[in-house]
Structure formats: structure tokens, C-alpha cells
Enzyme design. Structure first.
Site, PDB file in Angstrom:
ATOM      1  N   CYS C 155      56.608  86.824  44.776  1.00  0.00           N
ATOM      2  CA  CYS C 155      56.302  86.080  43.509  1.00  0.00           C
ATOM      3  C   CYS C 155      57.401  85.264  42.995  1.00  0.00           C
ATOM      4  O   CYS C 155      57.147  84.081  42.620  1.00  0.00           O
ATOM      5  CB  CYS C 155      55.909  87.023  42.524  1.00  0.00           C
ATOM      6  SG  CYS C 155      57.176  88.309  42.124  1.00  0.00           S
ATOM      7  N   HIS C 255      57.152  83.686  35.720  1.00  0.00           N
ATOM      8  CA  HIS C 255      58.384  83.771  35.988  1.00  0.00           C
ATOM      9  C   HIS C 255      59.023  82.450  36.066  1.00  0.00           C
ATOM     10  O   HIS C 255      58.286  81.218  36.259  1.00  0.00           O
ATOM     11  CB  HIS C 255      58.580  84.183  37.701  1.00  0.00           C
ATOM     12  CG  HIS C 255      58.157  85.561  37.984  1.00  0.00           C
ATOM     13  ND1 HIS C 255      57.872  86.428  37.258  1.00  0.00           N
ATOM     14  CD2 HIS C 255      58.267  86.039  39.113  1.00  0.00           C
ATOM     15  CE1 HIS C 255      57.574  87.626  37.883  1.00  0.00           C
ATOM     16  NE2 HIS C 255      57.838  87.316  39.106  1.00  0.00           N
TER      17      HIS C 255
END
Lengths: 364, 364, 364, 364
Positions: C155, C255
Site C-alpha cells: 500500500c 497514507h
């Protein structure tokens, strides 16, 4: 500072055990003597056996102590044993310790409902500890050790019963209580404890088993010792109705509880009289001069937006409860919000203060 | 999709105003026509006047709209005007708009307690809107515009009254309610709104004015229209006692409320009957086929740890309330936990659904 | 909307599996056909086998689907299989599926470093998928099914490589990258995932294995296919140095990564040229018209305090990366901050977009 | 404990001022003597003038002190004056105090860049304080008071320069630094400080002015005093390049900084040598025996997931920096993560330790 009594800790590597170690490492009366944990940890230095997660640094001496298995033999020298064991293990181990003549103060839930075991929040019902007096005296005369078991309450019960006890002492029985809690995550331990997905931008409107504990324990703590001092009787449901709703919120330490309640008597005190009683309340451990006893068992806060967990949980090192927002209630008589530190007066700290009270009462 | 009615927004740059813009930009019936804000913003494109803080991107057309001052002349073409004005400004501006024949649906608190102004949570008491029917019909006959004012409730009131209304409809009057809220920070806006120091590892056990609003508004929303349809009468305090305790917690959106209550009648329903009524409840906007009406006004959740704000607040796009933990109460009759989206059914969304209901009722 | 291809999900009850189900339930091309999980879940309805933790409600049809064991036979009808399996199980199961002629797109790390397996962030290096073209054509001619394996990236890698790829395409090789991440907790799943004690009033300056993944994967994704199309070659360490520091912070989704980098060439573009390239970048899935492809693969944000996870992670439904704070760096050439949705373009969404690209390329 | 020196606090009601009061109330050498604030507060008792927001209770004596206006006359008796004034006021007031012969240690940014004012992080560059020695000696001989000004650094600079200084002392100049910060909200004060909407499920990738401060201040703190001791010279940009990226995250106290850096020399130490130097570093205030000096200026942590703000910020009462994750960097020479308490060594505590150092150096 002469440490006159030896203390052991069961379940020393867990979250409650770690708190016991912190509180005992700087204690003026109790010497941290034996650390017990599972066979997986036994034989290792504590610093190696434990995933230390406290905001205070692990005390050097404790860190170097070699962990032992939780057998009565290993704790034979202890004047008092504090148990932070999980409920899965506490039942058998604590019983074996008491049978071997040891004094066990437990944070586990296993024996809280035993009629012969006092359930004690020390700034609320430390007089329940007197039930052991005769037995201890008799045993000492006979040159024996009298083992016995004490339980501290569930963390959320502690904050509730302290102000209730002060009020009952002053104004007579309370017969209705509705309490809604907002509880800190540290109460659930840390491996894994509460998942972050549960409390980031969220709250959980339920804590398994918690509401029943609060409702039941309150009736025992406010209840009575039998005439012979041997058993404890809850206030019957017909005389005290307690309704608890428990929520988990994104707070590290400190349980906040919104409480509404009614007195049994038709003669109601005023709000100011309620406040005065809360503010003036002095608990037995304070009177006895216990070193960890709070200066005030209850801090009465008058600012409208207090108590707050982050700002008020550490009053008197976490041994005090803070009560604010005292006012009349539209449905019951009064309402207030109480905050208590769930890992101090709600758990390990309660155990320490119980032990200090026992010492002052000459029961250890 | 033919947008048949023109809508204006007062206080368009604020947090409630931004929500109105999002909801109207994709609305099937209302065309976002005029954006009003302070003279500081007037004359600028909305994208330049506004510090957009929504999780959805600012709709292009709204961004390019030139902001106007909040005068009735600027909004003359509007069939309905949504107000997200601060209370400091709402009083005078909204009155001027109504006097000029405009229909104003306001999120501000200023006129909520006016006996002539309906206070409406659309999935609870939309029938209160009927008070304007005769006047609107008469004005239309006379070729005039009938201005009138409607207020939506405080955000924390909305979640409470929806299930209460369903239960009152089915089982008769409720006479005692004790509610403790855990409210999201978005209710306080964002400049500055709730300081982060207040809700990180913390909660605030108080929201200024909020408890009184909840207690008072509940009695108006569950109350009655006078025989001539002109004024609203609260349920008297003697017949309905409401006790509210309001807390601010670290949640972005979604107010969670723990509710205990009693029915007036001695003939109590069972828990299952209570659940069935909540689950089966159909509100008037649903029956009328309003486009924003939720599929279910109340989602009854049976998992013990629901509703949760992050997981349940967006049910039916935030127009539904979620009720869980329905159970008997030790002190009052029953208790449950209700969650509602404070910026949708608790604020801007409520305004939109009121307008849709007015349209279905042929009142705009 | 005609769903022309059948899709299966491995590890359907886990957090990545749940996301696959949400994305597939409303997908215009793929029909959610088979749900696979462990033998403990097999045979149950999905709604009963799964602890659903998404903010969107579990789609009714998926909830009623009976879960199967993860064997190739059970998925024989599937044109594409999405794997959300844990690394402990993915290795054997995915291999068996590919051997049986199935197309597997996996979120697990097991095969990412296989030279024969493309590691794909679809808006960065979807051209790597062409390696299968000849084999698929040949197999179809022979009337066979050609199984093959594709992995999506970690990710945290996804957000980094999208802007880097855009810049490399325009200005030639980048030879130095220093990236510091602030990663959301959803990346760690939810049972238990990240403990709340780790991120309330705290952050964790380390994620096990993550930094190595980011450094290694970046060199494969920006790397090259061999002449025969059969194997992938990383950019050698001597030509691209990547330094990653990974932190976990109290954010649910999204993120955020602070990146500094240098181009190999001495001929440096200006900041405005860098911005223009990022803003104008169009990825292959966009050109192919994939239904989930973002309108813009990269949103260039000019406000100084953006991108922010809560406000920007859902741009283009989470399939876009948002880049802000583009400026010169005092040590390397430039720096910027990039945000990407870790469970969409960083995980399940990436898998879906890969499958859509395969379909447009006639590879499934 | 004999308090030998009188201390005043400017801006006593603000967040930095409140910290000064806490630190001084229990200080062994400094007596909290005068509290200064705006004319709005002057004349009131401190407890009434201040919205106390600290986790420690307001000390009784300080609470009863009457607040004065910030004039040199009101502080004439003070041996040292600590300023927590806002930058809007600090410029004029501090200058007037110095002109009147007072010693001012300021947390404000106004004079940090003055060449004649030392910018001091006491565990990094306390030797810069020696610049006043000759002047103080001369003034004392002449029977006069020598006023002078010292500034402590920005909170995010403090954590960076402590380990850098230790490394420069041991291995020679560092010429490249890339630092990414994750900063606590307390750095922004509390009325209103950082809005909760900014850091709940979010972070802000920007702090106005902060990056420039970190880059500039580092070059002054690691820089040199002129030969005559009168002026400070920054390390020139050509010899030290610092790149800072500053983020705000949901942490109450404690700035975490991810640092990569290179030494100028081609002769590189090993990772173990770097660790040893950090671990063995002893700052001047430690050598001088200052009461607030940390036991270790730098705590070297070897666990991979440390330092963490909540667990490590209070090491040595917040006067120590904690460094972990020391390792080689793929682009520059090394990288590490440093944590420092932004309101202690990064603000008020730094001021206190500067004053203690001045006292040991016989400069007050």
C-alpha cells in the site's frame, strides 16, 4: 523510609502487573519482593520477560528481578500478594495462595461475588476489611498465618461508588441510579486491547459484561457485613436499582461517568448540601494516614466543563475521584459527572491502598 | 431529472452552508440558485470566498457562483431559502426574508422557541408543517407569496425524538427520559470549532446550552398544534420530564445517545414489541416519496456493539437514525442507544428533507 | 450494465476481501461469483461467516452467498480471481489456482518478488501486464486457459511510484529518493490490527518489513521487462537509491508520504515544469477507458496545507493520488507530499483496476 | 532548598507561561516572583486571570499571586525573566526589559535571528552563553546591571540539533540533513490551537513558517561565535544544507522527527560508532550539575519501534531527547528517528535549563 513488609505480584508481566510494579517500586512501606508470571516467563529477568508499555521507565531493580512461577512456595516470604492475573488463571492460583496462608489482593473478577470475600474500593468501603480482624488475631495467637482474599472492584464501579458512599453516609439510602460511562481504552489492556479501528473517529457503545458488573458490584460495596462478620450481603434489588450503560471512547486513561440518582427518603437535601458532602468527604484510608491515600477522596469541581480525563485523572496521583456538574435532575433527584483513574483507584492503585489500610489496621 | 424549484442558501460559506451546497448540487428537485454570505464574501466567486472543508470536492458550478449579500431582493427568485447563518445574524436576516414573502428553513436556534414557528425533525413530526396549509392556499388565491419560517432542531435533539416519536405513536405518551450524549466535533463547526487539546486523549463533559435545548425541543417536537393551526404547544413539564447530559467526544460525525425512558401508561409493551415498532416505523416523508427520505427512518441493529458512529452514521446517506441495545432498564422502563448523523438528519439534511416534504405537500 | 466476466474472491472474510466485495458488488463489468475463505467459514452464508467492518453496508446479494473453500475447482467458472489471502496461505493456494489455468490478482506479498510475476500499480506501470499477451493469445488458439499471477504493490509503494513514474516518463531517470511515510491504521487490518494504545496520543515510528518493501518494490515497478517479455528486472541499486522510513499514525484511511528526490540528469526541470507534468499525467487505464480509472491519476493541489487524508483520500473514489507541496529541496532536487488511499489504489482497488485493464487489453 | 534567585514570567497566562509557572513552582534555585500578563489580566489573582489547562494542578501560591503588567519596573527585582509572550508583543516588551538591565530568556521568535542574540538549546550549544561573560563581569565591577537577551529555539529545532551536535563534536561537520517531522498539537497552544477537525482521522502536512525556522535555526545553533564574542555566524548554506518538511499529527506532546544526514568527511564512522557517540554524549548543563539537566541528554533506544511520543517523551522529565532506529541510509550516510518533548526541552524547559546554566556560569 523503611520498607517493613514484603510484597509479591502475580501476573507481573501484564498491564495490571506492570502498574503494581511501578507503584511498589517507590512505595515507602512495601518492598517489591517476588514477581510471578507464567512458566513461559519464569526464569527470565523481568526486563526480558516483559513488554514494558508504561509511560514511566521500568525501575532498574524490578527489571533485574528474576521472574518466578506463581506457586505459594515462591511467595512464602510475602506479607501481601497483589494479583494482576487474567481471570483464566486467577481462580486456581489465588485459592492455592490463600489456602497456604497468604493474603491476596486481586484485581481479577473471579472471587468478587463470593459472599465471604470483601469487594473493596478503599476510599468507599474499607470498613469491610474489618471482617478479618478476629480471624487474624486468633491466628496470630495460635502462631499461624491467616490467609485471606480481597478483591478490588471493576474499574468502572470504583468511580461510581465513591461519591455514592459519601452521599449515603450523609443522607441515607439511595434507591435509584442510572449511569452512562465513557471508558478509557487502557482498561482493556494492550495486547491487543481495543483495536484502533474501534476508537479512531468512533466509539463502541458496549463493553462485554461491564454493565452487569457495575450494577452488581455497587450493591455489594454499598451493602452490609453479616452480624458475625463472615459474609457480605448485597443491598437487595428491591431497595437499590442500578442501571448502567457502558461505552468505550478514545481516551487512554480515566473513566468518565454521567450519573443520575434518587435518595430513598422524601426529605431531599439541596444541591449545595450535596456538593458540601462530596467536598467534605474523608475516607478511612485518609484518616488512617495511608501513604497513598488521596488528600481528598473526592475533588468537587465547579467549572462547568470539568472533570476532563486528561486534565483531572491524575489528581492526588490518581487516587482521587473528581466530581463535577452536580445539579438537580428532571427525572431523578440529582445528577453529576464523575471521573476516576481506571488503572489507579480503579485497579492496581486500589490494591495498593487496600494493603496500606490492612497494614494500618494491623491485619498484615 | 428536472429541477423545478429554485433554492437559496444563507450563510453559504460556513460549515452548515457548505453541507447545504453539497446536498443541493446533486438534488433532483431543487436548483442551487443564490448563495448568500457576509459583505466580506459578497462579490467573490464562492470558491474564493470559502474555506472548503468537506470530504467531497466542491461542485464546480457552485464554486463559480458569485456570492451575494443576504438581502431578500437578492433571493427574490427563490422558492425556498436554507439558512446556515450564525445565531448572531440569523434573527434579523431571516425575519426580513419571511416578511418579504420568502420561505425560510433555518438551522439557527433563534426562532426555534417561537410558538408560531414549527420546529421540525422531518422523520419525526413533519405533520407540524401542515400549519401553513391554509395560509399558503389563501395567499395563492390572492396572488401573493406567503412567507413563513421553519426551524430544524438542534443536532442532538434529532436523534432522540425519532425513536421516541415512533414509540409514542404506538404505545402512548412517554413521561420520563434520561439521555446522555456523546457528540461529534463537527457539530461545533471548524473555525475553530472544538480545539484538538479538548478531544485528544480527552472528552469534554459539557456543551454550552445543549442540554437545555434537548430538553426543551423534545417537548415541542412531541407537542401539539393548536386547534387553529397557528401555534405550537409543548408537552408540559408535568407530563414529560427530560433530563439531558451532553458530552463532546473524539468523533468527527455522528452523535451517539444513551437513552432510558418510561411510558406513562401502566400497560407496558415487551422489549420485542418495542423493537418491532422501531423497526417498522415509517415516517411521512417516506410515505410521500421524498427523494432524500431514508429507506428506513430507523435502523434497528441487533449486534450488541452497534450502532457505532464510523460504521453506521451513513446509513441511508445519513437520513436514518440507528437504534441498538434495546433492553429493559432497571430504573425506568427501557433503554437503548441511538446514533444519528449530526450534519445530515441533525442539520442541513433535515432542512433539505423538510423542503422536499413541503414540495410534496404543495406548500412551496 | 452487462456484467460480462465472472470474478472470485479469495480470503473474502478478511479486511481486503471485504473491500473486494464492496468494489465488485457495484461493478459494471465483473460479476461477483464465488467467495472463498477458510474451511471454518466454508458452507456458511457470507453474512454469517464474516465480521463486516466496512462503513458501507454489506450488499445483500453478497451476504446471502454461501462461502466456499479456496480450491481451484470451486472457482473454475471465474475469469479472474482476486486474492485477499493472508501471506500464510496465499503462497500455496494462489499457485494451485494459476496452475489450474486461473488468473490471480493478489494483494499478498508472496509472489511480488518473483521475476516472472508483474508487480503492478495500475496507474503507474500497467504496461507490465503486456508480458502475458503472447501466452494468452497462444493458449486461446490452442483452446486452453492460460493461468497467470499478478501482484499489486504494498500500500505504501503505490502512492510513491505514481508521481515518480509520471516524472520519469517526462524527465528521465530519478536516481535518489528519500521518503518518510505516515500510514493509516486500516493497512494493518482489524482483528486486531493496530492496538489503540499505539496510536492514541501516539505514533509508532516503525512498521515491520515495510521499508524494505517500499525500497525494493519501487525498483521493480519503475524497472523493465526483459526482451522476451518473460521476466522483470529491477532498476539496479547503483542507478536508483531509495530510502524509506515508515510510521503509523492515528488516521483511518490514507497514507501520506513526504518525498525528496533527484533526477539523474544534470538538466533539471523547473518546479513549474514538475507541477505541470504531474498535473497533466494520464495513465494507461484512463486512456483505455477503464470504468474505475480516476479522472486524473494525480491531483495536483496548490493549497499549502494539502493533501490531507480525511479531505483528499476519496478523490476519484480513492483511485487518484494527490500531490501537494511541490517545491525545491535543499539537499536533493525537489520534494513533495503525496497522499493515496491505502485500501483503494493501495490494495483492493488496485486489483480491480488491474483486472479492468486486463479486460481492455483482451487478456481475460 | 534555598531559592537564591528571583524569577519573573512574561505572558504568564498563555500556554508557555503556564509551563514556566509549573517548572518554577518546584524549582530548587529560582523563586517565582513576578507574573506579568496583558492589562486585561493585570490586577487579578492569577487563578482568576488564567484558563489553566495543564495536567498538573495549578500551584496554590502561584494561583494567589496578583498578575502585573509587563513593565520593567514591575520586574525590577528579578534576576531572570522568562518570556512566553506572543510574537506580537514580545518585540517591544523584551527590548524594554533588556534596556532596563534585565536578563530575558524568551520563547518568542522575534530576536532569534539577531546576530547579537544567542539562540540556545541548552543540551546542544550552551557554550554560546559565554558571549556575555566579559560584559557581565565588567558591569558588575561598575556596579551596574547588564541586561541581555537569549532566545530558545523553535520546538522542532531542539530535537534535531541535540543529536546532530553530539555527532558533529565527534565526527566533524555534517553537510546534508533531510528531516520530516510529525509534531504534537500542544506546540500550537490551546485557544484555539489546532482545530480537532484537523487531526481527528487526519494530519496536516504543513505548519506555517516552521520549515524555514528549522532550516535556519539549525545553522545558527551549530554555528560559531565571532572572535570578539559579540556576534553569531550561521554555518553558511554552502557548507550545510538542511531540508525540513513539517507535519502536524494527533499527538498531545512530543515531536517525532525522521532524520537522514551525511557527514562532510569521506571518512565515515560505522553505525555502531554513531550509536556509541549518541549514547555517550554529555552536555555542558549535565557537567555543570544543573538541577534540571537530564541524566542523559540523549537516550539511545534499541527497540525497533521506539521512540514513541506517549512512552518516551517524559524521559528525564522531558529534558532528554530519545533517538532510535539508527541505521545506514541508502541515499545519505545515516538515518535515525528522534523524539523530544516540545513543551519542555522544546520550549519552557529549555528556558529554565538556560537559566540554570547561566547561574552555574555566574552570569546571573
Amino acid at each position: 523510609m523503611v520498607k517493613t513488609k514484603k510484597a509479591g505480584v502475580l501476573g507481573a508481566t501484564g498491564s495490571v502487573g506492570q502498574r503494581f510494579i511501578l507503584l511498589l517500586s517507590e512505595h515507602p512501606e512495601f518492598e517489591l519482593s517476588v514477581l510471578g508470571a507464567s512458566s513461559r516467563s519464569a526464569g527470565k529477568k523481568y526486563v526480558d520477560a516483559c513488554d514494558w508499555k508504561q509511560t514511566d521507565v521500568l525501575p532498574e531493580a524490578a527489571g533485574q528481578t528474576v521472574v518466578k512461577e506463581c506457586t505459594p512456595e515462591n511467595f512464602a516470604e510475602c506479607d501481601v500478594v497483589f494479583s494482576g492475573l487474567d481471570a483464566d488463571y486467577a481462580g486456581d492460583i489465588e485459592k492455592a495462595f490463600v489456602d497456604a496462608g497468604l493474603v491476596v489482593i486481586s484485581n481479577a473478577k473471579n472471587y468478587r461475588r463470593e459472599p465471604t470475600v470483601p469487594l473493596v474500593v478503599p476510599t468507599a468501603n474499607s470498613e469491610h476489611l474489618d471482617c478479618f480482624s478476629e480471624r487474624v488475631v486468633a491466628a496470630r495467637k495460635a502462631g499461624k498465618k491467616q490467609g485471606y482474599q480481597i478483591c478490588n472492584s471493576n474499574c468502572s464501579t470504583a468511580g461510581l461508588v465513591i461519591p455514592l458512599k459519601a452521599l449515603v453516609d450523609a443522607f441515607g439510602p439511595i434507591d435509584k441510579v442510572i449511569v452512562t460511562t465513557m471508558q478509557a481504552v487502557s482498561g482493556a489492556g494492550f495486547s491487543p486491547g481495543v483495536p484502533s479501528m474501534d476508537v479512531l473517529d468512533n466509539l463502541i457503545p458496549y463493553i462485554s459484561g461491564e454493565e452487569d458488573k457495575m450494577e452488581w458490584e455497587t450493591k455489594k460495596i454499598l451493602g452490609h457485613v453479616s452480624a458475625d462478620g463472615a459474609t457480605f450481603e448485597n443491598i437487595p434489588d428491591s431497595e437499590l436499582k442500578v442501571s448502567a450503560t457502558c461505552n468505550r471512547v478514545a481516551v487512554i486513561d480515566g473513566h468518565t461517568e454521567c450519573v443520575a440518582f434518587s435518595f430513598k427518603s422524601d426529605k431531599k437535601p439541596s444541591v449545595d448540601e450535596v456538593k458540601k458532602v462530596l467536598n467534605d468527604y474523608v475516607s478511612e484510608p485518609q484518616k488512617l494516614g495511608c501513604p497513598s491515600a488521596p488528600k481528598k477522596a473526592i475533588h468537587l469541581l465547579e467549572q462547568p466543563d470539568r472533570p476532563q480525563p486528561r486534565l483531572d485523572r491524575n489528581r492526588d496521583n490518581g487516587y482521587a475521584a473528581s466530581v463535577g456538574r452536580v445539579r438537580e435532575d428532571a427525572v431523578l433527584d440529582f445528577k453529576f459527572t464523575v471521573l476516576s483513574h481506571n488503572t489507579v483507584i480503579g485497579a492496581a492503585g486500589s490494591g495498593i491502598l487496600i494493603a496500606e489500610t490492612l497494614l494500618k489496621k494491623n491485619l498484615i
